[in-house]
Design a protein around this motif. Structure first.
Motif, PDB file in Angstrom:
ATOM      1  N   VAL A 214      21.186  18.025  74.357  1.00  0.00           N
ATOM      2  CA  VAL A 214      20.334  17.544  73.259  1.00  0.00           C
ATOM      3  C   VAL A 214      18.948  18.162  73.379  1.00  0.00           C
ATOM      4  O   VAL A 214      18.379  18.662  72.396  1.00  0.00           O
ATOM      5  CB  VAL A 214      20.235  16.012  73.251  1.00  0.00           C
ATOM      6  N   ALA A 215      18.381  18.130  74.578  1.00  0.00           N
ATOM      7  CA  ALA A 215      17.049  18.696  74.797  1.00  0.00           C
ATOM      8  C   ALA A 215      17.027  20.176  74.457  1.00  0.00           C
ATOM      9  O   ALA A 215      16.080  20.682  73.821  1.00  0.00           O
ATOM     10  CB  ALA A 215      16.612  18.463  76.245  1.00  0.00           C
ATOM     11  N   ARG A 216      18.071  20.899  74.866  1.00  0.00           N
ATOM     12  CA  ARG A 216      18.138  22.338  74.570  1.00  0.00           C
ATOM     13  C   ARG A 216      18.224  22.584  73.066  1.00  0.00           C
ATOM     14  O   ARG A 216      17.565  23.478  72.530  1.00  0.00           O
ATOM     15  CB  ARG A 216      19.345  22.959  75.276  1.00  0.00           C
ATOM     16  N   LEU A 217      19.039  21.779  72.367  1.00  0.00           N
ATOM     17  CA  LEU A 217      19.174  21.939  70.926  1.00  0.00           C
ATOM     18  C   LEU A 217      17.833  21.757  70.226  1.00  0.00           C
ATOM     19  O   LEU A 217      17.473  22.533  69.333  1.00  0.00           O
ATOM     20  CB  LEU A 217      20.181  20.926  70.383  1.00  0.00           C
ATOM     21  N   LEU A 218      17.071  20.757  70.643  1.00  0.00           N
ATOM     22  CA  LEU A 218      15.778  20.509  69.987  1.00  0.00           C
ATOM     23  C   LEU A 218      14.770  21.599  70.321  1.00  0.00           C
ATOM     24  O   LEU A 218      13.927  21.947  69.483  1.00  0.00           O
ATOM     25  CB  LEU A 218      15.266  19.125  70.342  1.00  0.00           C
ATOM     26  N   ARG A 219      14.847  22.164  71.518  1.00  0.00           N
ATOM     27  CA  ARG A 219      13.986  23.321  71.821  1.00  0.00           C
ATOM     28  C   ARG A 219      14.325  24.488  70.913  1.00  0.00           C
ATOM     29  O   ARG A 219      13.429  25.198  70.419  1.00  0.00           O
ATOM     30  CB  ARG A 219      14.139  23.721  73.298  1.00  0.00           C
ATOM     31  N   GLU A 220      15.615  24.689  70.672  1.00  0.00           N
ATOM     32  CA  GLU A 220      16.048  25.761  69.763  1.00  0.00           C
ATOM     33  C   GLU A 220      15.532  25.509  68.347  1.00  0.00           C
ATOM     34  O   GLU A 220      15.085  26.428  67.661  1.00  0.00           O
ATOM     35  CB  GLU A 220      17.573  25.856  69.768  1.00  0.00           C
ATOM     36  N   CYS A 221      15.607  24.263  67.904  1.00  0.00           N
ATOM     37  CA  CYS A 221      15.111  23.926  66.563  1.00  0.00           C
ATOM     38  C   CYS A 221      13.636  24.272  66.430  1.00  0.00           C
ATOM     39  O   CYS A 221      13.204  24.852  65.430  1.00  0.00           O
ATOM     40  CB  CYS A 221      15.309  22.438  66.277  1.00  0.00           C
ATOM     41  N   ARG A 222      12.877  23.893  67.435  1.00  0.00           N
ATOM     42  CA  ARG A 222      11.434  24.158  67.372  1.00  0.00           C
ATOM     43  C   ARG A 222      11.150  25.653  67.353  1.00  0.00           C
ATOM     44  O   ARG A 222      10.279  26.131  66.607  1.00  0.00           O
ATOM     45  CB  ARG A 222      10.730  23.491  68.550  1.00  0.00           C
ATOM     46  N   ALA A 223      11.879  26.387  68.181  1.00  0.00           N
ATOM     47  CA  ALA A 223      11.673  27.833  68.248  1.00  0.00           C
ATOM     48  C   ALA A 223      12.064  28.522  66.947  1.00  0.00           C
ATOM     49  O   ALA A 223      11.398  29.470  66.502  1.00  0.00           O
ATOM     50  CB  ALA A 223      12.469  28.420  69.416  1.00  0.00           C
ATOM     51  N   ARG A 224      13.133  28.056  66.314  1.00  0.00           N
ATOM     52  CA  ARG A 224      13.667  28.741  65.129  1.00  0.00           C
ATOM     53  C   ARG A 224      13.042  28.257  63.825  1.00  0.00           C
ATOM     54  O   ARG A 224      12.918  29.031  62.872  1.00  0.00           O
ATOM     55  CB  ARG A 224      15.184  28.571  65.073  1.00  0.00           C
ATOM     56  N   LEU A 225      12.650  26.986  63.756  1.00  0.00           N
ATOM     57  CA  LEU A 225      12.138  26.431  62.503  1.00  0.00           C
ATOM     58  C   LEU A 225      10.663  26.054  62.565  1.00  0.00           C
ATOM     59  O   LEU A 225      10.017  25.942  61.516  1.00  0.00           O
ATOM     60  CB  LEU A 225      12.959  25.199  62.096  1.00  0.00           C
ATOM     61  N   GLY A 226      10.129  25.803  63.749  1.00  0.00           N
ATOM     62  CA  GLY A 226       8.719  25.468  63.877  1.00  0.00           C
ATOM     63  C   GLY A 226       8.425  23.989  63.723  1.00  0.00           C
ATOM     64  O   GLY A 226       7.596  23.429  64.444  1.00  0.00           O
ATOM     65  N   ARG A 227       9.091  23.343  62.789  1.00  0.00           N
ATOM     66  CA  ARG A 227       8.914  21.903  62.566  1.00  0.00           C
ATOM     67  C   ARG A 227      10.217  21.363  61.985  1.00  0.00           C
ATOM     68  O   ARG A 227      11.108  22.129  61.603  1.00  0.00           O
ATOM     69  CB  ARG A 227       7.765  21.617  61.596  1.00  0.00           C
ATOM     70  N   LEU A 228      10.307  20.045  61.911  1.00  0.00           N
ATOM     71  CA  LEU A 228      11.433  19.411  61.229  1.00  0.00           C
ATOM     72  C   LEU A 228      10.899  18.434  60.183  1.00  0.00           C
ATOM     73  O   LEU A 228      10.013  17.614  60.463  1.00  0.00           O
ATOM     74  CB  LEU A 228      12.330  18.662  62.217  1.00  0.00           C
ATOM     75  N   ASP A 229      11.437  18.538  58.981  1.00  0.00           N
ATOM     76  CA  ASP A 229      11.110  17.617  57.884  1.00  0.00           C
ATOM     77  C   ASP A 229      12.246  16.636  57.627  1.00  0.00           C
ATOM     78  O   ASP A 229      12.014  15.578  57.038  1.00  0.00           O
ATOM     79  CB  ASP A 229      10.849  18.397  56.592  1.00  0.00           C
ATOM     80  N   VAL A 230      13.450  17.015  58.038  1.00  0.00           N
ATOM     81  CA  VAL A 230      14.639  16.201  57.795  1.00  0.00           C
ATOM     82  C   VAL A 230      15.515  16.243  59.043  1.00  0.00           C
ATOM     83  O   VAL A 230      15.777  17.322  59.578  1.00  0.00           O
ATOM     84  CB  VAL A 230      15.459  16.718  56.586  1.00  0.00           C
ATOM     85  N   ILE A 231      15.951  15.088  59.500  1.00  0.00           N
ATOM     86  CA  ILE A 231      16.963  15.001  60.551  1.00  0.00           C
ATOM     87  C   ILE A 231      18.108  14.151  60.016  1.00  0.00           C
ATOM     88  O   ILE A 231      17.886  13.067  59.483  1.00  0.00           O
ATOM     89  CB  ILE A 231      16.421  14.349  61.835  1.00  0.00           C
ATOM     90  N   VAL A 232      19.319  14.661  60.156  1.00  0.00           N
ATOM     91  CA  VAL A 232      20.515  13.891  59.803  1.00  0.00           C
ATOM     92  C   VAL A 232      21.354  13.757  61.068  1.00  0.00           C
ATOM     93  O   VAL A 232      21.958  14.725  61.530  1.00  0.00           O
ATOM     94  CB  VAL A 232      21.328  14.556  58.680  1.00  0.00           C
ATOM     95  N   ASN A 233      21.345  12.566  61.649  1.00  0.00           N
ATOM     96  CA  ASN A 233      22.167  12.294  62.837  1.00  0.00           C
ATOM     97  C   ASN A 233      23.570  11.930  62.373  1.00  0.00           C
ATOM     98  O   ASN A 233      23.860  10.787  62.040  1.00  0.00           O
ATOM     99  CB  ASN A 233      21.547  11.159  63.652  1.00  0.00           C
ATOM    100  N   ASN A 234      24.420  12.940  62.354  1.00  0.00           N
ATOM    101  CA  ASN A 234      25.788  12.775  61.845  1.00  0.00           C
ATOM    102  C   ASN A 234      26.845  12.848  62.940  1.00  0.00           C
ATOM    103  O   ASN A 234      27.919  12.265  62.805  1.00  0.00           O
ATOM    104  CB  ASN A 234      26.071  13.851  60.794  1.00  0.00           C
ATOM    105  N   ALA A 235      26.566  13.554  64.034  1.00  0.00           N
ATOM    106  CA  ALA A 235      27.577  13.749  65.079  1.00  0.00           C
ATOM    107  C   ALA A 235      28.070  12.399  65.591  1.00  0.00           C
ATOM    108  O   ALA A 235      27.284  11.483  65.827  1.00  0.00           O
ATOM    109  CB  ALA A 235      27.004  14.562  66.227  1.00  0.00           C
ATOM    110  N   GLY A 236      29.375  12.294  65.753  1.00  0.00           N
ATOM    111  CA  GLY A 236      29.935  11.033  66.221  1.00  0.00           C
ATOM    112  C   GLY A 236      31.314  11.217  66.804  1.00  0.00           C
ATOM    113  O   GLY A 236      31.962  12.250  66.611  1.00  0.00           O
ATOM    114  N   ALA A 237      31.739  10.205  67.532  1.00  0.00           N
ATOM    115  CA  ALA A 237      33.076  10.200  68.123  1.00  0.00           C
ATOM    116  C   ALA A 237      33.694   8.830  67.884  1.00  0.00           C
ATOM    117  O   ALA A 237      32.990   7.832  67.735  1.00  0.00           O
ATOM    118  CB  ALA A 237      32.996  10.489  69.623  1.00  0.00           C
ATOM    119  N   ILE A 238      35.016   8.806  67.830  1.00  0.00           N
ATOM    120  CA  ILE A 238      35.735   7.559  67.605  1.00  0.00           C
ATOM    121  C   ILE A 238      37.044   7.606  68.380  1.00  0.00           C
ATOM    122  O   ILE A 238      37.620   8.690  68.582  1.00  0.00           O
ATOM    123  CB  ILE A 238      36.001   7.331  66.100  1.00  0.00           C
ATOM    124  N   SER A 239      37.493   6.468  68.828  1.00  0.00           N
ATOM    125  CA  SER A 239      38.822   6.363  69.415  1.00  0.00           C
ATOM    126  C   SER A 239      39.328   4.962  69.146  1.00  0.00           C
ATOM    127  O   SER A 239      38.571   4.067  68.767  1.00  0.00           O
ATOM    128  CB  SER A 239      38.798   6.654  70.927  1.00  0.00           C
TER     129      SER A 239
END
Length: 250
Positions: free
Chosen positions: A72-97
């Motif tokens: 998660v931390a790595r993904l957010l570092r990538e977001c900052r590097a590639r986009l500079g900022r975030l205006d929208v976050i959609v937390n969609n990832a999920g698991a079910i059993s």
């Protein structure tokens, strides 16, 4: 009404299939630059990359297992590097059993909790330093958290907790203009239905069609439409809400 998101920067977790994919494409087509992530390589990853390339914009499809805090931390570092900022976050990832409660292991409980709840918390927390004022955070919940479902105690617990997290963050960060909302999805007919044996898919439709006011299952693009509304200025006075996108299911 203008649903344009031109110039917005967005992160959608779990965006290569189902609801997530529809959300990624809707945001990109509305003019946003989008980063999304996936856990495993598949044809869906490659096909999404092609569609985003054809759409145009600064889009990135990255690999990351959100059950792992380090990822998660790595993904957010990538977001900052590639986009500079975030205006929208959609937390969609999920698991079910589907597990009888008496047989629910701690390992499985923690897997679902980490993916559905802890990951959303960590995504938001890591994004705070570069989350813009007036940003919109949209957590994809489930109608099941209101009613409970046998064999899914762990899953419904995470979706109920997501509501509490969202409501609290809406109040804590309201003064900044940042908004936090939940979309509680009903039964949505994703490509998972195509992977079922035909008789199983028919049984699911027969079971749920009569339970909805609209008499049918939902489509991923219908959830994506609600995301577009929450992501933009038309919903600027909406925060701390849980909005059902469920066809009036009972």
């Amino acid at each position: 009404m203008d649903f344009s998101l031109e110039g917005k920067k967005a992160l959608v977790t779990g965006g290569t299939r189902g609801i997530g994919r529809a959300v990624v494409l809707a945001l990109a087509r509305a003019g946003a630059d989008v980063v999304t992530c996936y856990r495993q390589e598949s044809d869906a990853v490659a096909s999404l990359e092609r569609e985003l390339k054809e759409t145009g914009g600064n889009h990135h499809v990255l690999r990351g297992d959100l059950a792992d805090p380090g990822e998660v931390a790595r993904l957010l570092r990538e977001c900052r590097a590639r986009l500079g900022r975030l205006d929208v976050i959609v937390n969609n990832a999920g698991a079910i059993s589907h597990v009888p409660y008496a047989e629910l292991t701690l390992e499985e409980w923690q897997r679902i909790l980490n993916t559905n709840l802890t990951a959303a918390h960590l995504v938001i927390q890591h994004a705070l330093p570069f989350l813009s004022d007036q940003a919109s955070v949209i957590n994809i919940g489930s109608k099941s958290s209101e009613v409970g479902i046998p064999l899914r105690a762990h899953y419904t617990a995470t979706k109920a907790a997501l509501r509490g997290l969202t409501r609290s963050l809406a109040k804590e960060f309201g003064g900044t203009g940042r908004r936090f909302n939940v979309l509680a999805a009903g039964v949505i007919e994703t490509e998972a239905f195509d992977a079922m044996p035909p008789e199983r898919a028919a049984e699911m439709r027969k079971r749920y069609h009569p339970k909805t006011a609209l008499g049918r299952l939902g489509r991923p693009d219908e959830v994506a439409g609600a995301v577009l509304w929450l992501a933009g200025d038309l919903s600027s006075y909406v925060t701390g809400a849980t909005i059902a996108v469920d066809g009036g299911i009972s």
